[in-house]
Design a protein around this motif. Structure first.
Motif, PDB file in Angstrom:
ATOM      1  N   SER A  98      -6.994 -42.939 -16.917  1.00 21.88           N
ATOM      2  CA  SER A  98      -6.765 -41.093 -16.947  1.00 21.88           C
ATOM      3  C   SER A  98      -5.500 -40.841 -17.843  1.00 21.88           C
ATOM      4  O   SER A  98      -5.256 -41.643 -18.433  1.00 21.88           O
ATOM      5  N   GLU A 100      -1.997 -38.129 -18.128  1.00 20.87           N
ATOM      6  CA  GLU A 100      -0.915 -37.294 -17.335  1.00 20.87           C
ATOM      7  C   GLU A 100      -0.636 -36.426 -18.189  1.00 20.87           C
ATOM      8  O   GLU A 100      -0.121 -36.449 -19.017  1.00 20.87           O
ATOM      9  N   ALA A 130      -9.543 -37.914 -10.756  1.00 20.76           N
ATOM     10  CA  ALA A 130      -8.735 -37.746 -11.827  1.00 20.76           C
ATOM     11  C   ALA A 130      -9.440 -38.316 -12.944  1.00 20.76           C
ATOM     12  O   ALA A 130      -9.387 -37.757 -14.136  1.00 20.76           O
ATOM     13  N   ALA A 141      -6.861 -32.812 -12.052  1.00 21.21           N
ATOM     14  CA  ALA A 141      -6.568 -33.192 -10.579  1.00 21.21           C
ATOM     15  C   ALA A 141      -4.990 -33.370 -10.533  1.00 21.21           C
ATOM     16  O   ALA A 141      -4.347 -33.719 -11.267  1.00 21.21           O
ATOM     17  N   LEU A 153      -3.557 -34.958 -13.801  1.00 16.89           N
ATOM     18  CA  LEU A 153      -4.489 -35.908 -14.499  1.00 16.89           C
ATOM     19  C   LEU A 153      -5.829 -35.475 -14.814  1.00 16.89           C
ATOM     20  O   LEU A 153      -6.393 -34.614 -14.251  1.00 16.89           O
TER      21      LEU A 153
END
Length: 310
Positions: A98, A100, A130, A141, A153
């Motif tokens: 994923s 961030e 995510a 998410a 994410l």
């Protein structure tokens, strides 16, 4: 991954976006400790739940004004498949990617790390949400790990659309002594569609959104494929298989959930099985001839961050 002398195997499964959701589905434990879902059961996730996952948002203007789809249906479907199962409960070694956005870093969900540290452990349903949070389609998410830390994410495809190299690297770190590594990369399809100069020359931000996302994801995936072929072609102890079907442009939109398109995608999948028959037989034979290998003992070092690829 194999050892030529002892013929032992350890499986390692990885995925991004839809591939990440499917990988998680194959990692859910059943009551008997074996995988809860078969490949055929989990592959039908979108077909059975398309209308719930792709629940159109009002006044989104195709994802230009706000996310194209609401997230409630998506989250309900993920909950129905994963419940309160934790990443640490995975029946096999699992790596899901994923990104961030607040920390501006790639994010790796790793089951082996989750088993030894609560700050690396998440609910599978949250990981699925995510890794599937494709920009313009779904909102980011917001999820917590078991330590209560909050993360924001989005779909890992924005930077790691093809996680093959990440998975191969992590597998090597876990099993440094194996002599033979086999990597099988399953693509979700490629089209022959190109971006023509005349169609894009006068486009601004709005006109570039969809073409740019497609180019970034497909381009990054192709780069990884070329790198894997180069890295593995010169070493007889390494085997690399890339199974990537071709999808006609008219069937390539990822949120086209009409019955006719889903039917055609099933047909294309059957065609791909026939196309890659020799490779699939070779993979099955290698897996069938092997026994399990245990990974080395891992400890979470103080200097390793939550998103460390290790």
């Amino acid at each position: 991954m194999f050892s030529e002398n002892t013929c032992v195997l350890n499986s390692y499964i990885s995925g991004t976006s839809t591939g990440g959701i499917l990988a998680l589905g194959l990692s859910v434990p059943g009551d008997d400790g074996k995988p809860k879902y078969s490949a055929s059961q989990i592959s039908g996730l979108y077909e059975r739940n398309a209308s719930e996952i792709f629940d159109a948002s009002y006044f989104s203007f195709g994802g230009m004004a706000k996310p194209k789809y609401n997230t409630e249906g998506f989250e309900e479907v993920m909950n129905s498949y994963f419940g309160d199962t934790l990443l640490s409960q995975s029946v096999t070694n699992t790596l899901i990617t994923s990104y961030e956005i607040e920390r501006d870093v790639p994010f790796y969900f790793k089951s082996l790390r989750a088993k030894i540290a609560p700050q690396r452990n998440f609910f599978m349903k949250d990981i699925a949400r995510a890794t599937g949070a494709a920009p313009t389609y779904f909102s980011p998410a917001r999820i917590n790990n078991l330590s209560g830390d909050l993360f924001t994410l989005i779909d890992g495809g924005v930077v790691i659309n093809n996680p093959t190299i990440s998975a191969a690297l992590h597998g090597r770190l876990l099993f440094p002594d194996v002599e033979h590594m086999m990597v099988v990369s399953l693509g979700t399809g490629i089209t022959t569609k190109s971006i023509m100069y005349e169609d894009i020359k006068d486009s601004g931000g709005i006109g570039w959104i969809n073409p740019l996302l497609s180019t970034m994801m497909d381009g990054a995936s192709n780069v990884v494929d070329h790198q894997m072929k180069y890295l593995f072609s010169s070493d007889p102890r390494k085997s690399y298989y890339r199974l990537q079907p071709t999808i006609p442009v008219g069937n390539s939109e990822m949120d086209n959930t009409t019955p006719s398109n889903l039917h055609m995608l099933n047909i294309l999948g059957e065609r791909a099985v026939n196309e890659f028959d020799d490779q699939l037989k070779a993979i099955a034979k290698a897996l069938g001839d092997s026994e399990r290998l245990k990974p080395r003992n891992l400890k979470l070092g103080k200097t390793q961050s939550l998103w460390s690829p290790r």
